[in-house]
Design a protein around this motif. Structure first.
Motif, PDB file in Angstrom:
ATOM      1  N   ALA A  26       1.099  -1.628   0.052  1.00  0.00           N
ATOM      2  CA  ALA A  26       0.261  -0.102  -0.235  1.00  0.00           C
ATOM      3  C   ALA A  26       0.615   1.035   0.208  1.00  0.00           C
ATOM      4  N   ASP A  27       1.264   1.106   0.695  1.00  0.00           N
ATOM      5  CA  ASP A  27       3.037   2.635   0.912  1.00  0.00           C
ATOM      6  C   ASP A  27       3.436   2.677  -0.769  1.00  0.00           C
ATOM      7  N   LEU A  28       3.593   1.281  -1.446  1.00  0.00           N
ATOM      8  CA  LEU A  28       3.986   1.390  -2.224  1.00  0.00           C
ATOM      9  C   LEU A  28       3.347   2.339  -3.183  1.00  0.00           C
ATOM     10  N   GLY A  29       1.912   2.036  -3.417  1.00  0.00           N
ATOM     11  CA  GLY A  29       0.631   2.451  -4.830  1.00  0.00           C
ATOM     12  C   GLY A  29       0.366   1.386  -5.280  1.00  0.00           C
ATOM     13  N   THR A 170      -2.983  -0.450 -10.467  1.00  0.00           N
ATOM     14  CA  THR A 170      -3.325   1.018 -10.824  1.00  0.00           C
ATOM     15  C   THR A 170      -3.299   0.933 -12.804  1.00  0.00           C
ATOM     16  N   PRO A 171      -4.937   1.694 -13.521  1.00  0.00           N
ATOM     17  CA  PRO A 171      -4.221   1.260 -14.670  1.00  0.00           C
ATOM     18  C   PRO A 171      -3.193   1.323 -15.566  1.00  0.00           C
ATOM     19  N   ASN A 172      -2.016   2.826 -14.503  1.00  0.00           N
ATOM     20  CA  ASN A 172      -0.554   2.891 -15.328  1.00  0.00           C
ATOM     21  C   ASN A 172       0.770   1.736 -14.971  1.00  0.00           C
ATOM     22  N   ASP A 465       8.019  11.352 -13.512  1.00  0.00           N
ATOM     23  CA  ASP A 465       7.416  10.037 -13.393  1.00  0.00           C
ATOM     24  C   ASP A 465       8.743   9.123 -12.190  1.00  0.00           C
ATOM     25  N   MET A 467       9.965  11.074  -9.629  1.00  0.00           N
ATOM     26  CA  MET A 467      10.088  12.086  -8.770  1.00  0.00           C
ATOM     27  C   MET A 467       8.712  10.916  -7.815  1.00  0.00           C
ATOM     28  N   GLU A 468       8.091  10.232  -8.297  1.00  0.00           N
ATOM     29  CA  GLU A 468       7.099   9.098  -7.879  1.00  0.00           C
ATOM     30  C   GLU A 468       7.527   8.113  -7.267  1.00  0.00           C
ATOM     31  N   ARG A 472       7.842   7.162  -3.501  1.00  0.00           N
ATOM     32  CA  ARG A 472       7.107   5.708  -3.418  1.00  0.00           C
ATOM     33  C   ARG A 472       7.927   4.810  -2.877  1.00  0.00           C
ATOM     34  N   TYR A 476       5.806   8.787   0.984  1.00  0.00           N
ATOM     35  CA  TYR A 476       5.691  10.194   0.915  1.00  0.00           C
ATOM     36  C   TYR A 476       5.120  11.037   1.949  1.00  0.00           C
ATOM     37  N   GLU A 477       5.433  10.284   3.484  1.00  0.00           N
ATOM     38  CA  GLU A 477       5.732  10.333   4.659  1.00  0.00           C
ATOM     39  C   GLU A 477       6.552  11.241   4.844  1.00  0.00           C
TER      40      GLU A 477
END
Ligand SMILES: [Zn+2]
Lengths: 799, 357
Positions: A26-29, A170-172, A465, A467-468, A472, A476-477
């Motif tokens: 979850a922390d990784l998205g 997610t769709p990506n 990208d 940066m994301e 991750r 993010y925290e």
């Protein structure tokens, strides 16, 4: 995607539990939609051996067993019949808690069943969460246990316990729909090592296999590999369980290998029976008009010219990336196979699945996008599994890829990254090290560094990208937090705030008169709208409505609101007062937005259905509801100056019981409308357009000079209305007149027939000085004279 | 002689006084009290008569008797008026109690009106964001597909379009129209408009409104409400975005509310985040509503995607911004304890009027 915790542990040396894994993901998205325990009760049950089995003396459908659990021999009453003496069973002793049939937990207690004592329970697969359905009780495989295991926990002997995580992808991230994808992410974040897979190289290119791609815009890569001497058969239990954990079932060793590779590496592949296809002419192309294809599930598909197919000279063999064809499929007689691995245009696959409503594990991955890099690796892994689960002699083929497609590259720009993510407390090298775990690579370029994106990502190209991924991996925290700052926004669009402030105030005014606010969906039906007079082709029409009653957007709030008032009445509500404010829509006409494709305006409507049992005005003033409604509307609207509305459809009102407002209408509904709406009693409604804005408020000095009150009584023909009289008073413009109010109107036997008496009170005041009685009288007489003259035809006279 | 006479008269006054006191205290009605007054202080009253005889005494005796009689009069007058007021009040109360009005009958019925829960939450949310410096902006609900998707970096045919099942609107013209699936096309409108206005900065807006998705079950309605936030300037960071949402949720729920960001994906933001708030029911310790996690998903957010800037005529290298979106119905359910989404649009009066304050 279903992810087995146990399978995951084969890939990464992860030390936490299933829930910890879910949290890291979850922390990784990759949030999860729940964790299902498999074999949740296995550490509660022990190995038992059936020593005796007899029928229950009182009940034929029950068996009496003696079960040996090493330390003691227990009497057990059992409803199942599938055990025999000597079988090993999973026994839940007194005090154990197993998941039970409903998964809610079931605690074992000593029980008496039809007079017979039972000291535990023989469990079924369902009761231990090992299957969704099962027959009889679980008989433990005898080849793996012996009498010395009696009484040991079943979980110590069988590694059946597992947790299935329902991971949201997610769709990506088509690349992450596999164990390796998720394992790579977790390993990168936690700095863990990943397992390396067994692979076997293939010979390539060869002249015996000669694939084609019709257009690189449809497919950017295609690899075909001929494999000779495969053996059709069954898949071993270990791999069957692997497939089961992904929600797939075993079909045959050859078909299963394609699924195993897909779940491991995320890239779907297809095995053709090589003796049923032509390796010299196979390739990917669009379907030709009129072509058909019989799919694996035997449906006959009429292909669309935009569908992609794998075809050879004889015609289509499979629906590319979606489903194989029946003719060329693997069967018991298959000796040689052709492995196809490709990369298709995701939009094309998505269009095909939508067009034919066929979805598969393969199409789900292709429509999110899969890379052309590492196509070889997919084949190499399939070959290793073929060696393990089947066999083969030679593997050779050819790969073609669009050479224009290169891994994406971008320049490292620390300043820009920190400008958006905030200050990062790590050096560039530390960040590079992190990113390398995701298979980023870096190379010096001029004064800076070029960043090569991971080969498996298809959706990346911007520094954002990167940066994301930094966000991750760091969490993010852990990004820099900032205090709230505020600057006034520039405004260069049409500001609707004044309109909405006005509508808020009008709404609040309705609320203060006991109206409750309703909010409805914007949808309506032409049939409903027609009941209030809205017809024609000015509707905004929904192409794909959910329901025929939601096929257009409302042109007026009133029909829906009235229908809801009726439902409320039907539900036993009374004294129904509803108000609704919101948009109304039409195909053409005025609109409140700039560059608005259709007309949207802001409207407010109300409905009042008075208490039906209040006909005798028991608890209300002895006044006809029409006047209560009229009074409410006057009070609500008096402070607001509204712009007149154009093109407003006015529903049928009860004759004369209508209140004319420049910006809308209100009144008592005509009985025919009530009937059309299936309403009884009386109904008062109104709808107004909210146009314009709240006027600036202005206060004045209060009166300081005294007023003089007078009155006047008239007798006139009964046709003379109070309204006409009031209008005449207003028009006369008698000086100092502050107001006129009717205060007594009656017809009685004391008067001549067809006559009525009307008495009015008048107040006179001079705002600048004290008014004299003389002045007041003069004005009053002027007023009376004017009325007497105007209404001569009604034989008006002073009383 | 004079002393003797004056003392006799004084004794007489005192006797009369105590007699009168007894009569006053015995009086049952206000009229009885009045009678006592007349019989002692009237023209022929006992005390008046004694005082009338005062002229027969010498000056010294007169003075002596006068003093006593004044005392007696003041005392009695005060007792009389006190008693009279007391009795009059009691008599009025008795009279009022005999009234025929039945005060237990119901009062005239004035129904209460209530704002819709969505309106309450929408207004409050808009106010909090206004305090955080976001100006309200609005846009049409029937929207160009181009603004709703393409300009927000939803690539044609991309699987991301499946995230938002879309209602299409019939149109004569060439442009394909949709019912907007989110409030984000207003971002596009604002960015395009700003591009025509010399790219003036900063832009700080909130966009409340109705949105539509092809969805209709117990947890999805085909229409719902969103508030979108958008800030564009040259320095907007993830940290600023977080500060605004942190401010919002502390003000909307309570001061102790915490938020957290998790990575996510939206085509129009990069990086993207899912925003959780600490569970309002269990305060983060874990309960059924938050599935034991202590957190509730409350918003989507991220930095405006460079493609969105480029598609709207900006230079994505020289500008940056953040955006977020949150669902009003979800917030209303959490804040007002509304158990079922369907209640919002059924508009039953028994629901609308049920708010307990
Ligand atoms: Zn909770």
């Amino acid at each position: 995607m279903k992810l087995s915790y146990k399978v995951f542990l084969d890939w990464v040396d992860f030390s936490g539990g299933a829930k910890d894994l879910a949290n890291v993901l979850a922390d990784l998205g990759f949030p999860n939609d729940g964790i299902t325990a498999v074999g949740g009760g296995l550490d509660q049950v022990v190995v038992g051996k059936v020593l005796t089995k007899t029928k229950h003396p009182e009940a034929d459908r029950l068996n009496l067993l003696t079960v040996d659990i090493g330390s003691e021999q227990l009497p057990i009453v059992c409803g199942a019949h599938n055990m025999k003496v000597g079988d090993f069973v999973a026994l839940a002793p007194i005090g154990a808690t197993i998941p039970g049939k409903d998964g809610q937990g079931m605690a074992m207690k000593e029980a008496k069943i039809r007079g017979q004592t039972s000291k535990g329970m023989c469990c079924s697969l369902v009761e231990l969460q090992l299957a969704n359905e099962s027959e009889g009780i679980l008989i433990l495989p005898s080849e793996k246990i012996s009498d010395k295991d009696l009484g040991r926990k079943v979980s110590e002997l069988f590694d059946w316990q597992d947790w299935i995580l329902e991971v949201d992808i997610t769709p990506n991230r088509g690349d992450a729909l596999c164990v390796r994808g998720l394992a790579r992410e977790v390993a990168a974040k936690l700095g863990l090592k990943m397992k390396t897979l067994n692979t076997i190289k293939w010979k390539n290119p060869v002249s015996t296999v000669n694939p084609f791609i019709e257009s690189f815009s449809d497919a950017s890569g295609f690899a075909a590999c001929l494999v000779n001497g495969v053996k059709f058969g069954e898949t071993p239990e270990k791999w069957q369980n692997f497939l089961k954990s992904f929600g797939a079932r075993s079909i045959s060793n050859l078909v299963d290998i394609t699924n195993i590779v897909m779940f491991e590496l995320g890239h779907p592949l297809h095995f053709f029976d090589a003796d049923k296809v032509d390796a010299q002419t196979i390739g990917v192309r669009r379907a030709r008009p009129g072509e058909t294809l019989v799919l694996l599930n035997d449906t006959v598909l009429e292909l669309h010219p935009d569908d992609l197919v794998i075809a050879d000279a004889t015609g289509p063999l499979s629906l590319a990336g979606v489903m194989g064809g029946a003719k060329s499929s693997i069967s018991e007689t298959t000796k040689n196979i052709l492995i196809e691995v490709a990369s298709f245009n995701p939009a094309s696959i998505r269009a095909t699945t939508r067009r034919h409503q066929i979805f598969s594990e393969s199409s789900v991955r292709f429509e999110k996008g899969l890379t052309i890099f590492h196509l070889d690796e997919v084949i190499e892994r399939a070959l290793a599994l073929l060696k393990e689960l089947s066999d083969f002699e030679i593997a050779a083929g050819t790969k073609i890829v669009d050479k224009q497609i290169q891994p994406k590259q971008i320049l490292w720009d620390r300043g820009r990254i920190e400008a958006k993510l905030g200050k990062i407390g790590k050096t560039d090298d530390e960040l590079f090290e992190f990113l390398r775990r995701l298979e980023y690579s870096f190379e010096p370029k001029g004064s800076t560094v070029a960043v090569n994106f991971p080969w498996y990502r298809t959706d990346v190209q911007h520094l954002e990208d990167v940066m994301e991924d930094i966000g991750r991996l760091l969490g993010y925290e852990n990004l820099e937090k900032k205090p709230l700052v505020s600057f006034e926004s520039k405004k260069f669009w049409k500001d609707l705030t004044p309109e909405l402030k006005l509508s808020d105030q009008i709404l609040d005014s309705f609320i203060s008169f006991g109206f409750s606010e309703a909010i409805h969906l914007s949808f309506s039906s032409p049939a409903l709208e027609k009941k209030l007079g809205y017809e024609g082709d000015d509707f905004v029409v929904v192409e794909n409505p959910i329901h025929s009653e939601k096929s257009v957007l409302r042109r007026s709030i009133l029909p829906g609101l009235l229908a809801r008032a009726k439902e409320n009445a039907f539900n036993g509500e009374d004294e129904i007062r509803l108000v609704e404010v919101g948009p109304i829509y039409s195909a053409s006409g005025e609109t409140i937005f700039e560059e608005s494709p259709k007309a949207e305006r802001l409207s407010i409507a109300c409905v009042w259905l008075p208490r039906p049992q209040d006909k005798k005005h028991l608890w209300n003033p002895n006044t006809d509801p029409f006047f209560i409604f009229k009074g409410m509307m006057e009070s609500i609207w008096s402070p607001f100056k509204m712009r007149p509305a154009r093109n407003l459809q006015i529903p049928a009102f009860y004759p004369k019981r209508i209140l004319n407002h420049p910006h809308g209408f209100a009144g008592e509904l005509h009985p025919t409308v009530l009937k059309a709406m299936d309403l009884s009693g009386r109904a008062f409604v109104g709808e107004w357009l909210i146009q314009g804005r709240l006027a600036d408020e202005r206060y004045e000095f209060p009166f300081i000079y005294p007023s003089i009150d007078m009155d006047a009584s008239f007798v006139a023909g009964e046709n003379l209305s109070v309204g006409a009289m009031m209008e005449c008073f207003q028009k006369t413009k008698a000086p100092y007149l502050e107001w006129v109010r009717p205060y007594d109107i009656f017809q009685s036997e004391d008067l001549k027939p067809k006559k009525k008496s009307m008495t009015f009170a008048m107040r006179y005041r001079n705002l600048e000085r004290t008014l004299t009685l003389e002045e007041a009288k003069n004005s009053h007489e002027q007023l009376i004279a004017s009325v007497l003259k105007t209404f001569q035809p009604f034989e008006i006279a002073l009383r | 002689m004079a002393e003797l006479t004056s003392s006799k008269t004084i004794d007489l006054l005192k006797t009369l006084s105590s007699e009168a006191k007894e009569k006053i205290s015995a009086a049952k009605l206000a009229v009885d009290v009045e009678q006592v007054r007349v019989s002692y202080f009237g023209k022929k009253g006992f005390i008046s008569e004694v005082l009338a005889s005062l002229k027969n005494f010498n000056a010294e005796a007169r003075k002596e008797i006068g003093q006593v009689s004044n005392q007696v009069r003041e005392e009695l007058e005060s007792l009389l008026s006190q008693k009279k007021a007391e009795l009059e009040t009691r008599e009025l109360d008795q009279k009022l109690l005999k009234d025929q009005l039945d005060p237990t009958a119901p009062g005239v019925f004035y129904p209460r009106g209530e704002l819709h829960p969505i309106r309450k939450v929408l207004r409050e949310a808009v106010q909090i964001f206004e305090k955080a410096g976001l100006t309200p902006a609005y846009g049409p609900e029937v929207e160009y597909e181009n603004y709703c998707f393409d300009k927000l970096n939803f690539k044609p045919g991309h699987a991301a379009r499946d995230m938002q099942a879309t209602f299409f609107v019939k149109n004569q013209g060439t442009e394909r129209l949709v019912l907007r699936t989110h409030t984000s096309p207003v971002q596009v409108r604002i960015l395009l408009k700003a591009a025509q206005n010399n790219f003036e900065l900063p832009i700080r807006v909130q966009i409340p409104g109705r949105v539509y998705r092809v969805d209709d079950d117990s947890t999805h309605a085909p229409m719902f409400h969103q508030i979108e936030g958008l800030a564009v300037d040259r320095t907007a960071t993830m940290g600023d975005l977080r500060a605004v949402l942190d401010y919002f949720f502390r003000n909307f729920f309570d001061e102790k509310t915490k938020i957290r960001f998790r990575p996510s994906f939206f085509p129009f933001t990069e990086p993207s985040a899912e925003v959780d708030a600490s569970c309002v029911f269990c305060k983060g310790s874990g309960c059924k509503v938050c599935k034991q996690s202590g957190w509730l998903e409350v918003a989507g957010a991220g930095l405006v995607h460079p493609e969105v800037f480029d598609l709207c005529g900006w230079d994505s290298k020289s500008v940056q911004g953040w955006a977020f979106g949150l669902g009003i119905e979800r917030l209303a359910m959490l804040k007002l304890g509304i158990p079922d989404l369907r209640l919002f649009f059924e508009n039953r009066l028994s629901f609308l009027r049920a708010a307990q304050k």
